[in-house]
Design a protein around this motif. Structure first.
Motif, PDB file in Angstrom:
ATOM      1  N   PHE A  50      -2.395  -6.927 -11.601  1.00  0.00           N
ATOM      2  CA  PHE A  50      -1.277  -7.832 -11.396  1.00  0.00           C
ATOM      3  C   PHE A  50      -1.237  -8.273  -9.936  1.00  0.00           C
ATOM      4  O   PHE A  50      -1.779  -7.598  -9.056  1.00  0.00           O
ATOM      5  N   ALA A  51      -0.589  -9.389  -9.704  1.00  0.00           N
ATOM      6  CA  ALA A  51      -0.355  -9.871  -8.352  1.00  0.00           C
ATOM      7  C   ALA A  51       1.136 -10.118  -8.173  1.00  0.00           C
ATOM      8  O   ALA A  51       1.828 -10.508  -9.113  1.00  0.00           O
ATOM      9  N   ILE A  52       1.625  -9.870  -6.956  1.00  0.00           N
ATOM     10  CA  ILE A  52       3.039 -10.049  -6.650  1.00  0.00           C
ATOM     11  C   ILE A  52       3.153 -10.891  -5.389  1.00  0.00           C
ATOM     12  O   ILE A  52       2.550 -10.565  -4.354  1.00  0.00           O
ATOM     13  N   GLN A  53       3.886 -11.965  -5.496  1.00  0.00           N
ATOM     14  CA  GLN A  53       4.116 -12.869  -4.364  1.00  0.00           C
ATOM     15  C   GLN A  53       5.485 -12.570  -3.766  1.00  0.00           C
ATOM     16  O   GLN A  53       6.490 -12.556  -4.472  1.00  0.00           O
ATOM     17  N   LEU A  54       5.519 -12.329  -2.449  1.00  0.00           N
ATOM     18  CA  LEU A  54       6.765 -12.011  -1.751  1.00  0.00           C
ATOM     19  C   LEU A  54       7.017 -13.073  -0.690  1.00  0.00           C
ATOM     20  O   LEU A  54       6.508 -12.980   0.431  1.00  0.00           O
ATOM     21  N   PRO A  55       7.784 -14.113  -1.006  1.00  0.00           N
ATOM     22  CA  PRO A  55       8.024 -15.181  -0.030  1.00  0.00           C
ATOM     23  C   PRO A  55       8.777 -14.669   1.203  1.00  0.00           C
ATOM     24  O   PRO A  55       9.651 -13.807   1.101  1.00  0.00           O
ATOM     25  N   ARG A  56       8.391 -15.208   2.348  1.00  0.00           N
ATOM     26  CA  ARG A  56       9.054 -14.909   3.626  1.00  0.00           C
ATOM     27  C   ARG A  56       9.203 -13.397   3.833  1.00  0.00           C
ATOM     28  O   ARG A  56      10.287 -12.877   4.051  1.00  0.00           O
ATOM     29  N   THR A  57       8.071 -12.730   3.760  1.00  0.00           N
ATOM     30  CA  THR A  57       8.051 -11.266   3.888  1.00  0.00           C
ATOM     31  C   THR A  57       6.896 -10.873   4.804  1.00  0.00           C
ATOM     32  O   THR A  57       5.749 -11.291   4.571  1.00  0.00           O
ATOM     33  N   SER A  58       7.174 -10.084   5.805  1.00  0.00           N
ATOM     34  CA  SER A  58       6.129  -9.633   6.718  1.00  0.00           C
ATOM     35  C   SER A  58       5.263  -8.583   6.034  1.00  0.00           C
ATOM     36  O   SER A  58       5.633  -8.020   4.987  1.00  0.00           O
ATOM     37  N   GLN A  59       4.139  -8.286   6.668  1.00  0.00           N
ATOM     38  CA  GLN A  59       3.235  -7.311   6.069  1.00  0.00           C
ATOM     39  C   GLN A  59       3.870  -5.921   6.043  1.00  0.00           C
ATOM     40  O   GLN A  59       3.706  -5.181   5.069  1.00  0.00           O
ATOM     41  N   GLN A  60       4.607  -5.567   7.086  1.00  0.00           N
ATOM     42  CA  GLN A  60       5.251  -4.251   7.113  1.00  0.00           C
ATOM     43  C   GLN A  60       6.298  -4.130   6.008  1.00  0.00           C
ATOM     44  O   GLN A  60       6.395  -3.099   5.338  1.00  0.00           O
ATOM     45  N   ASP A  61       7.081  -5.196   5.811  1.00  0.00           N
ATOM     46  CA  ASP A  61       8.067  -5.169   4.728  1.00  0.00           C
ATOM     47  C   ASP A  61       7.388  -5.130   3.365  1.00  0.00           C
ATOM     48  O   ASP A  61       7.850  -4.462   2.438  1.00  0.00           O
ATOM     49  N   ALA A  62       6.279  -5.862   3.251  1.00  0.00           N
ATOM     50  CA  ALA A  62       5.541  -5.859   1.989  1.00  0.00           C
ATOM     51  C   ALA A  62       4.981  -4.476   1.689  1.00  0.00           C
ATOM     52  O   ALA A  62       4.935  -4.044   0.525  1.00  0.00           O
ATOM     53  N   LEU A  63       4.554  -3.746   2.731  1.00  0.00           N
ATOM     54  CA  LEU A  63       4.055  -2.380   2.531  1.00  0.00           C
ATOM     55  C   LEU A  63       5.164  -1.475   1.991  1.00  0.00           C
ATOM     56  O   LEU A  63       4.919  -0.620   1.127  1.00  0.00           O
ATOM     57  N   MET A  64       6.387  -1.669   2.481  1.00  0.00           N
ATOM     58  CA  MET A  64       7.508  -0.865   1.980  1.00  0.00           C
ATOM     59  C   MET A  64       7.807  -1.196   0.517  1.00  0.00           C
ATOM     60  O   MET A  64       8.089  -0.313  -0.298  1.00  0.00           O
ATOM     61  N   VAL A  65       7.750  -2.494   0.175  1.00  0.00           N
ATOM     62  CA  VAL A  65       7.970  -2.896  -1.218  1.00  0.00           C
ATOM     63  C   VAL A  65       6.882  -2.297  -2.110  1.00  0.00           C
ATOM     64  O   VAL A  65       7.163  -1.778  -3.193  1.00  0.00           O
ATOM     65  N   ALA A  66       5.634  -2.371  -1.646  1.00  0.00           N
ATOM     66  CA  ALA A  66       4.523  -1.820  -2.423  1.00  0.00           C
ATOM     67  C   ALA A  66       4.684  -0.320  -2.642  1.00  0.00           C
ATOM     68  O   ALA A  66       4.404   0.216  -3.717  1.00  0.00           O
ATOM     69  N   GLU A  67       5.169   0.369  -1.617  1.00  0.00           N
ATOM     70  CA  GLU A  67       5.370   1.813  -1.751  1.00  0.00           C
ATOM     71  C   GLU A  67       6.487   2.115  -2.751  1.00  0.00           C
ATOM     72  O   GLU A  67       6.391   3.072  -3.533  1.00  0.00           O
ATOM     73  N   ARG A  68       7.531   1.303  -2.749  1.00  0.00           N
ATOM     74  CA  ARG A  68       8.598   1.484  -3.740  1.00  0.00           C
ATOM     75  C   ARG A  68       8.061   1.284  -5.148  1.00  0.00           C
ATOM     76  O   ARG A  68       8.395   2.032  -6.072  1.00  0.00           O
ATOM     77  N   ILE A  69       7.222   0.267  -5.313  1.00  0.00           N
ATOM     78  CA  ILE A  69       6.643   0.000  -6.628  1.00  0.00           C
ATOM     79  C   ILE A  69       5.751   1.153  -7.065  1.00  0.00           C
ATOM     80  O   ILE A  69       5.795   1.598  -8.218  1.00  0.00           O
ATOM     81  N   ARG A  70       4.934   1.659  -6.134  1.00  0.00           N
ATOM     82  CA  ARG A  70       4.040   2.777  -6.466  1.00  0.00           C
ATOM     83  C   ARG A  70       4.851   3.988  -6.936  1.00  0.00           C
ATOM     84  O   ARG A  70       4.512   4.632  -7.931  1.00  0.00           O
ATOM     85  N   ASN A  71       5.918   4.305  -6.210  1.00  0.00           N
ATOM     86  CA  ASN A  71       6.768   5.438  -6.587  1.00  0.00           C
ATOM     87  C   ASN A  71       7.454   5.205  -7.935  1.00  0.00           C
ATOM     88  O   ASN A  71       7.594   6.121  -8.748  1.00  0.00           O
ATOM     89  N   ALA A  72       7.882   3.955  -8.174  1.00  0.00           N
ATOM     90  CA  ALA A  72       8.566   3.647  -9.429  1.00  0.00           C
ATOM     91  C   ALA A  72       7.631   3.790 -10.618  1.00  0.00           C
ATOM     92  O   ALA A  72       8.010   4.338 -11.661  1.00  0.00           O
ATOM     93  N   VAL A  73       6.394   3.307 -10.475  1.00  0.00           N
ATOM     94  CA  VAL A  73       5.419   3.430 -11.563  1.00  0.00           C
ATOM     95  C   VAL A  73       5.119   4.894 -11.849  1.00  0.00           C
ATOM     96  O   VAL A  73       5.096   5.329 -13.010  1.00  0.00           O
ATOM     97  N   ALA A  74       4.890   5.668 -10.795  1.00  0.00           N
ATOM     98  CA  ALA A  74       4.563   7.084 -10.980  1.00  0.00           C
ATOM     99  C   ALA A  74       5.752   7.876 -11.529  1.00  0.00           C
ATOM    100  O   ALA A  74       5.562   8.900 -12.201  1.00  0.00           O
ATOM    101  N   GLY A  75       6.968   7.420 -11.251  1.00  0.00           N
ATOM    102  CA  GLY A  75       8.149   8.177 -11.649  1.00  0.00           C
ATOM    103  C   GLY A  75       8.777   7.728 -12.953  1.00  0.00           C
ATOM    104  O   GLY A  75       9.861   8.205 -13.307  1.00  0.00           O
ATOM    105  N   HIS A  76       8.148   6.831 -13.674  1.00  0.00           N
ATOM    106  CA  HIS A  76       8.705   6.346 -14.942  1.00  0.00           C
ATOM    107  C   HIS A  76       7.672   6.465 -16.058  1.00  0.00           C
ATOM    108  O   HIS A  76       6.946   5.506 -16.356  1.00  0.00           O
ATOM    109  N   PRO A  77       7.560   7.611 -16.687  1.00  0.00           N
ATOM    110  CA  PRO A  77       6.663   7.743 -17.847  1.00  0.00           C
ATOM    111  C   PRO A  77       7.108   6.794 -18.962  1.00  0.00           C
ATOM    112  O   PRO A  77       8.306   6.551 -19.149  1.00  0.00           O
TER     113      PRO A  77
END
Length: 387
Positions: free
Chosen positions: A302-329
């Motif tokens: 999948f690809a996710i587009q984050l308008p008007r988002t810096s790379q550091q903020d995008a890394l935080m969003v990506a980490e939230r997504i990673r945790n959410a996927v791992a934490g939701h069987p």
């Protein structure tokens, strides 16, 4: 053309349309009776044929039953338009309204009221049901196509003309000025003929427009997850690629891959795999803003587009997504499936093309997989393509 000939034309027109619908549905192995609109045309064909045979058949059959069938046909026409609008409200309102209309007309007929009063009542009933269909078409006027707007205006004017004819025939049974009573009756039937044509061609064109819209949507939307497919995502990304050449906040891109997803399909089958994909998309979207866009590139990527988002903020969003996927069987009928995701993060640069952007994001994704999966990796400042 006299009135009898016009009645015959109305009957034959609806009969020919019914015949065409029969052979169309026969080829598709579907039952004609399942189509509300097709039943409406059958009722109208029978109604006009009975009215044409007035004088040959008893009046109770030709006039009473004929008008009852005509009202039913008009009510079902409106019902079909409500169904097309995605609101089967007719089951609640139009059926009782039809029963009331038939009862009123038959009461007027059996009570031997003046024929002009009966004609006025019939005209107002037909106009009312036709306006009910117009109301269905008028929903979401601002978002409607030019075809829909044209049909709304035309059908509304025809409905008002039928209603006016009924009122005028009751108030001025002998005519009005140089317009004779016979001419008023003839003009009323002519308007009904136009109503039949407008409804028939309008409904068919609207159905075709709806099907074409669905085909166009399927070209850019993934049918399993209901998010943009690769083509749709690329289309949505294009204007942001152009904006990257201007000063301002960048747009970030995350490429996500579900780890070892092939095992899900191999062990549990593709239906379970599709359910898991849809569940994972829902989990990811809960971590995103309304302005963000998620699309499926293919398989479990999948690809996710984050308008008007810096790379550091995008890394935080990506980490939230990673945790959410791992934490939701994902609970399915056959098993509870645990998944993880690997993610690569980058931002759109002024010199980027779609190829260079996704190559950089994919390099970061591949590094995440090499590092052990279930992790987020930031794209390098310079990729091999830029060196």
């Amino acid at each position: 053309m006299d009135i009898k000939t016009l009645l015959l034309a109305l009957a034959l027109g609806n009969l020919s349309l019914c015949a065409a619908l029969f052979f169309f549905e026969y080829e598709r192995k579907r039952t004609l009776s399942l189509s509300t609109w097709a039943v409406a045309k059958q009722c109208q064909a029978g109604a006009w044929l009975l009215l044409y045979l007035r004088g040959t058949l008893p009046d109770l059959l030709s006039v009473g039953v004929g008008n009852g069938l005509l009202f039913a046909g008009m009510a079902l026409d409106a019902a079909a338009l409500w169904e097309l609008a995605g609101r089967p409200i007719w089951r609640r309102y139009l059926a009782p309204a039809l029963a009331l209309a038939v009862a009123v007309f038959l009461a007027a007929y059996v009570g031997e009221l003046d024929k002009t009063i009966r004609a006025a009542a019939g005209a107002l009933i037909v106009a009312g049901f036709f306006l009910a269909g117009v109301l269905a078409l008028a929903l979401r006027w601002r978002d409607g196509t030019m075809l829909r707007r044209f049909l709304v205006v035309t059908m509304a004017l025809l409905s008002l003309a039928v209603a006016a004819r009924g009122i005028l025939s009751a108030l001025q049974p002998d005519g009005w000025g140089w317009v004779s009573g016979t001419m008023i009756q003839w003009l009323g039937l002519a308007v009904l003929y136009l109503m039949m044509l407008t409804n028939a061609f309008g409904y068919l064109l609207l159905t075709r427009e709806s099907l074409q819209g669905e085909l166009d949507r399927l070209e850019t939307v993934d049918t399993v997850t209901d998010v943009p497919n690769r083509r749709g995502f690329y289309q949505a990304l294009t204007p942001w690629m152009a904006l990257a050449r201007r000063p301002g906040m960048p747009t970030a891109l995350i490429v996500l891959n579900l780890d070892h997803f092939k095992r899900v399909n191999d062990n549990y089958g593709h239906p379970v795999g599709d359910a898991v994909l849809k569940a994972m998309v829902d989990v990811c979207k809960k971590q995103l803003r309304d302005s963000d866009l998620m699309g499926r590139l293919g398989g479990a990527e999948f690809a996710i587009q984050l308008p008007r988002t810096s790379q550091q903020d995008a890394l935080m969003v990506a980490e939230r997504i990673r945790n959410a996927v791992a934490g939701h069987p994902v609970k399915t009928e056959r098993a509870v499936i645990n998944l993880t995701a690997s993610l690569g993060v980058t931002t759109i640069r002024a010199e980027d093309s779609t190829v260079s952007l996704f190559k950089r994001a994919d390099e970061a994704l591949q590094q995440a997989k090499l590092d052990g999966r279930n992790r987020v990796v930031e794209a390098r400042a310079e990729s091999a393509l830029e060196a």
